[in-house]
Motif scaffolding. Structure first.
Motif, short mmCIF file in Angstrom:
data_model
loop_
_atom_site.label_atom_id
_atom_site.label_comp_id
_atom_site.label_asym_id
_atom_site.label_seq_id
_atom_site.Cartn_x
_atom_site.Cartn_y
_atom_site.Cartn_z
N GLY A 119 0.78 -1.23 0.00
CA GLY A 119 0.00 0.00 0.00
C GLY A 119 0.81 1.27 0.00
N ARG A 120 2.15 1.18 -0.10
CA ARG A 120 2.97 2.41 -0.11
C ARG A 120 2.65 3.23 -1.35
NH1 ARG A 120 6.84 -1.57 -0.68
NH2 ARG A 120 7.68 -1.09 1.38
N GLN A 121 2.69 4.54 -1.19
CA GLN A 121 2.37 5.45 -2.28
C GLN A 121 3.62 6.20 -2.70
OE1 GLN A 121 -1.08 7.76 -0.82
NE2 GLN A 121 -2.27 6.62 -2.33
N ILE A 122 3.88 6.18 -4.00
CA ILE A 122 5.06 6.84 -4.57
C ILE A 122 4.58 7.83 -5.61
CG2 ILE A 122 7.25 6.53 -5.77
CD1 ILE A 122 5.67 3.50 -4.20
N GLY A 123 5.10 9.03 -5.55
CA GLY A 123 4.74 10.06 -6.51
C GLY A 123 5.90 10.36 -7.44
N PHE A 124 5.73 10.05 -8.72
CA PHE A 124 6.77 10.34 -9.72
C PHE A 124 6.51 11.72 -10.30
CE2 PHE A 124 6.87 5.79 -9.28
CZ PHE A 124 8.22 5.49 -9.34
N GLU A 125 7.48 12.61 -10.15
CA GLU A 125 7.32 14.02 -10.49
C GLU A 125 8.37 14.47 -11.51
OE1 GLU A 125 4.90 15.78 -9.46
OE2 GLU A 125 4.21 15.06 -7.51
N PRO A 126 8.08 14.42 -12.80
CA PRO A 126 9.03 15.00 -13.77
C PRO A 126 9.08 16.52 -13.58
CG PRO A 126 7.40 13.57 -14.86
CD PRO A 126 6.91 13.81 -13.47
N GLN A 127 10.28 17.05 -13.35
CA GLN A 127 10.45 18.48 -13.14
C GLN A 127 11.35 19.01 -14.25
OE1 GLN A 127 8.90 20.33 -10.69
NE2 GLN A 127 9.68 22.06 -11.87
N LEU A 128 10.74 19.40 -15.36
CA LEU A 128 11.51 19.84 -16.52
C LEU A 128 11.70 21.35 -16.54
CD1 LEU A 128 9.99 17.55 -19.30
CD2 LEU A 128 11.67 17.02 -17.54
N SER A 129 10.75 22.09 -16.01
CA SER A 129 10.86 23.55 -15.97
C SER A 129 11.71 23.95 -14.77
CB SER A 129 9.49 24.19 -15.89
OG SER A 129 8.81 23.75 -14.73
N TYR A 130 12.20 25.18 -14.82
CA TYR A 130 13.06 25.66 -13.74
C TYR A 130 12.24 25.85 -12.47
CZ TYR A 130 16.14 28.58 -10.96
OH TYR A 130 16.90 29.09 -9.94
N SER A 131 12.79 25.38 -11.36
CA SER A 131 12.18 25.61 -10.06
C SER A 131 13.29 25.66 -9.04
CB SER A 131 11.19 24.48 -9.72
OG SER A 131 10.55 24.74 -8.49
N THR A 132 13.19 26.57 -8.09
CA THR A 132 14.25 26.70 -7.09
C THR A 132 14.24 25.51 -6.15
OG1 THR A 132 12.81 27.91 -5.56
CG2 THR A 132 14.05 29.21 -7.20
N ALA A 133 15.40 25.25 -5.55
CA ALA A 133 15.52 24.13 -4.62
C ALA A 133 14.60 24.29 -3.41
CB ALA A 133 16.98 23.98 -4.19
N PRO A 134 14.51 25.48 -2.77
CA PRO A 134 13.60 25.60 -1.63
C PRO A 134 12.14 25.33 -2.00
CG PRO A 134 15.17 27.42 -1.63
CD PRO A 134 15.34 26.69 -2.93
N ALA A 135 11.72 25.76 -3.19
CA ALA A 135 10.34 25.52 -3.61
C ALA A 135 10.07 24.03 -3.77
CB ALA A 135 10.04 26.26 -4.91
N VAL A 136 11.00 23.30 -4.37
CA VAL A 136 10.82 21.86 -4.55
C VAL A 136 10.86 21.15 -3.20
CG1 VAL A 136 11.80 19.79 -5.59
CG2 VAL A 136 11.75 21.91 -6.89
N ARG A 137 11.71 21.59 -2.30
CA ARG A 137 11.78 20.95 -0.98
C ARG A 137 10.48 21.14 -0.21
NH1 ARG A 137 17.10 22.60 2.11
NH2 ARG A 137 16.07 21.32 3.68
N ARG A 138 9.85 22.29 -0.34
CA ARG A 138 8.56 22.48 0.33
C ARG A 138 7.49 21.55 -0.26
NH1 ARG A 138 10.30 28.01 0.34
NH2 ARG A 138 9.28 28.36 -1.67
N ARG A 139 7.50 21.41 -1.58
CA ARG A 139 6.55 20.48 -2.20
C ARG A 139 6.86 19.04 -1.81
NH1 ARG A 139 7.17 21.96 -8.33
NH2 ARG A 139 6.06 19.96 -8.54
N ASP A 140 8.15 18.72 -1.69
CA ASP A 140 8.57 17.39 -1.28
C ASP A 140 8.06 17.09 0.13
OD1 ASP A 140 10.72 15.11 -1.99
OD2 ASP A 140 10.93 15.61 0.13
N LEU A 141 8.21 18.07 1.03
CA LEU A 141 7.75 17.88 2.41
C LEU A 141 6.24 17.75 2.47
CD1 LEU A 141 8.41 17.77 5.42
CD2 LEU A 141 8.24 20.26 5.47
#
Length: 416
Positions: free
Chosen positions: A140-162
Motif C-alpha cells: 500500500g505504499r504510495q510513490i509520486g513520480f514528479e518530472p520536473q523539466l521547468s526551472y524551479s528553485t531548490a527551496p520551492a521543490v523541498r517544500r513540495r517534497d515535504l
C-alpha cells in the motif's frame, strides 16, 4: 504608457475578483473594467489577509469547488502577476510540454506492467498536493513520480517534497538537466534529454544519475586510497564506496514501487547528497555501523514583496558588457563517496578482475553444438556467447544488451 505593454508572451495565472464579479485582464491598464477607476492600484494597496481580499484562482476552483485557492497581485519587471497564496499550489502556465506528458505516461505504463496501480494528476483533498503520477506499490505504499523539466528553485521543490511526505507519499523527482537546482536537495533521478516520440516508443531510458550502488574495496597496498577510518595507512579490512549505478528507468520505477529501492541521504562533507539505493545495500551499510544523515529543516518561504523596477541604464550597461559569469558546474557530478565505515561482507567476494591471475579467468570450453544450444537459450548468436565473469556459465556477453555476469552472480556480488 501601459506597464504591461509587450508582455503578451508571458502566460500568467487567471484570477477572479469578487469585487467586480469577473476575471481580471492583467494585460489591460483598467483590468477590463473601465468603470472602476484605479482598480489595479486599489487591489495592490489592499493589505488585508489574502483570504479576505476576494481574489481566487478560477482554474483551481473548477478542479475542486470545495477548496478555494486564494491569490494576491504584484508587479514584477513591469508585468502584472497573480500568484497563489498556497505555496504548495503550482502556477498555471502554458500547460505541460509534450515531453512532460510523455514522461508521465512512460512512468505510469512502467508501473502498470509491474502489476502496480498508477494514476495521473492526483490532487489531495486539501489542495496542498498534486502528484503527476501516483503509484500504489507493495504493502500500500504510495510513490509520486514528479518530472520536473521547468526551472524551479531548490527551496520551492523541498517544500513540495515535504508536503507530499506529510501526506504519506514518497516523491521521486525526475530531471533531464545535470545542472537542475533540485539535485541532492530531494531524492531524484536523471535520464537523457530524449524527444517525446522516443519516450513514448519505449526506447531505452538509462538512469544517468540519482541511483547508486555499494562497492567494496580491500584496504591493502593494492588500494591507492588511504584507510577512510584511520585516514592514513591500510587496515586490511573492507570499506564501502557509493558509486553511480546505471539502471533502466522502467526497472527503477517498478523496483521503487516494490520497495526494493529506497531513498538514502548522506553528508560526507558540507554538502548533503540524496539518491536511491537497493534494500540490500542499505541493510549491508547500516548493519555495519553506517548511518543515514538526518534531514535538514525545510526552508520557510520568504514573505512576498513587490520587486522594484530595474534601472534602465544599469540594464543597458549590463546587457552590452562582454563580461559573463562562469558557467555553473553540473550538480550531478557522479563523484565517488567514501564513507568511514568498515564492512564485514556477508558473502565471499570475487577476486577483482584487475588482479586475478590469467589462469583463473573464466573460460568456456564446449563443442559447437553445445555453443549453439547455449546461444539459443541466452537469446544471442553462437559467436556472441561468452563466459560469466563470476562463475564461467555461458551467457550473452557480446550480443545486443549483453551482460558481464549471469543473474545469480550479479545478485550475489551486487554488480551492475
Amino acid at each position: 504608457m501601459d506597464s504591461t505593454a509587450g508582455s503578451s508572451y508571458y502566460k500568467r495565472n487567471p484570477v477572479f475578483c469578487v469585487l467586480v464579479d469577473g476575471l481580471l485582464d492583467l494585460d489591460r491598464a483598467d483590468l477590463g473594467y473601465p468603470q472602476y477607476k484605479g482598480l489595479w492600484e486599489l487591489l495592490l494597496a489592499d493589505k488585508r489577509p489574502v483570504e479576505e481580499r476576494g481574489l481566487y484562482c478560477p482554474t483551481c476552483y473548477k478542479q475542486n469547488p470545495g477548496q478555494i485557492e486564494w491569490m494576491y497581485l504584484y508587479a514584477k519587471r513591469g508585468l502584472r502577476i497573480a500568484a497563489h497564496h498556497n505555496r504548495d499550489q503550482r502556477d498555471h502556465g502554458d500547460g505541460e510540454s509534450d515531453q512532460h506528458k510523455a514522461l508521465k505516461e512512460r512512468f505510469a505504463r512502467a508501473a502498470e506492467l509491474g502489476g502496480f496501480r498508477a494514476e495521473l494528476e492526483v490532487r489531495a483533498a486539501d489542495g496542498r498536493r498534486r502528484t503527476d503520477v501516483l503509484v500504489t506499490g507493495a504493502d500500500g505504499r504510495q510513490i509520486g513520480f514528479e518530472p520536473q523539466l521547468s526551472y524551479s528553485t531548490a527551496p520551492a521543490v523541498r517544500r513540495r517534497d515535504l508536503a507530499s511526505r506529510d501526506q504519506g507519499v514518497t516523491p521521486v523527482w525526475h530531471v533531464l538537466d545535470p545542472k537542475a537546482p533540485l539535485i541532492d536537495h530531494v531524492h531524484w533521478s536523471r535520464t537523457d534529454n530524449l524527444p517525446p516520440e522516443a519516450i513514448l516508443n519505449d526506447r531505452d531510458m538509462l538512469v544517468r544519475g540519482g541511483v547508486r550502488g555499494l562497492e567494496l574495496d580491500k584496504c591493502d597496498l593494492t588500494n591507492p586510497f588511504p584507510c577512510p577510518v584511520r585516514r592514513s595507512g591500510r587496515c586490511g579490512n573492507w570499506h564501502p564506496r557509493w558509486e553511480p549505478r546505471a539502471r533502466q528507468m522502467d526497472d527503477l520505477v517498478r523496483d521503487i514501487a516494490a520497495g526494493d529501492y529506497v531513498p538514502f541521504t548522506t553528508k560526507p562533507s558540507q554538502r548533503t547528497l540524496r539518491f536511491w539505493i537497493s534494500n540490500t545495500d542499505f541493510d549491508l551499510f547500516t548493519d555495519n555501523g553506517g548511518q543515514e544523515a538526518q534531514p535538514e529543516p525545510t526552508p520557510k518561504k520568504s514573505r512576498n514583496r513587490i520587486p522594484e523596477q530595474r534601472d534602465a541604464e544599469c540594464s543597458r550597461i549590463r546587457d552590452e558588457s562582454d563580461v559573463r559569469s562562469t558557467p555553473q558546474p553540473p550538480r550531478d557530478s557522479g563523484e565517488t563517496i567514501r564513507p568511514a565505515v568498515t564492512i564485514t561482507p556477508t558473502t565471499p567476494l570475487p577476486t577483482p578482475a584487475a588482479v586475478r591471475p590469467p589462469s583463473e579467468c573464466p573460460t568456456i570450453d564446449i563443442t559447437w553444438d553445445q555453443r549453439q544450444a547455449a546461444a539459443a537459450q541466452a537469446g544471442c548468436e553462437p559467436w556472441e556467447l561468452g563466459p560469466c565473469a563470476g562463475c564461467g556459465t555461458p551467457i550473452n556477453r557480446y550480443g545486443p544488451r549483453p551482460a558481464h555476469a549471469c543473474a545469480p552472480c550479479r545478485a550475489r556480488y551486487g554488480s551492475r
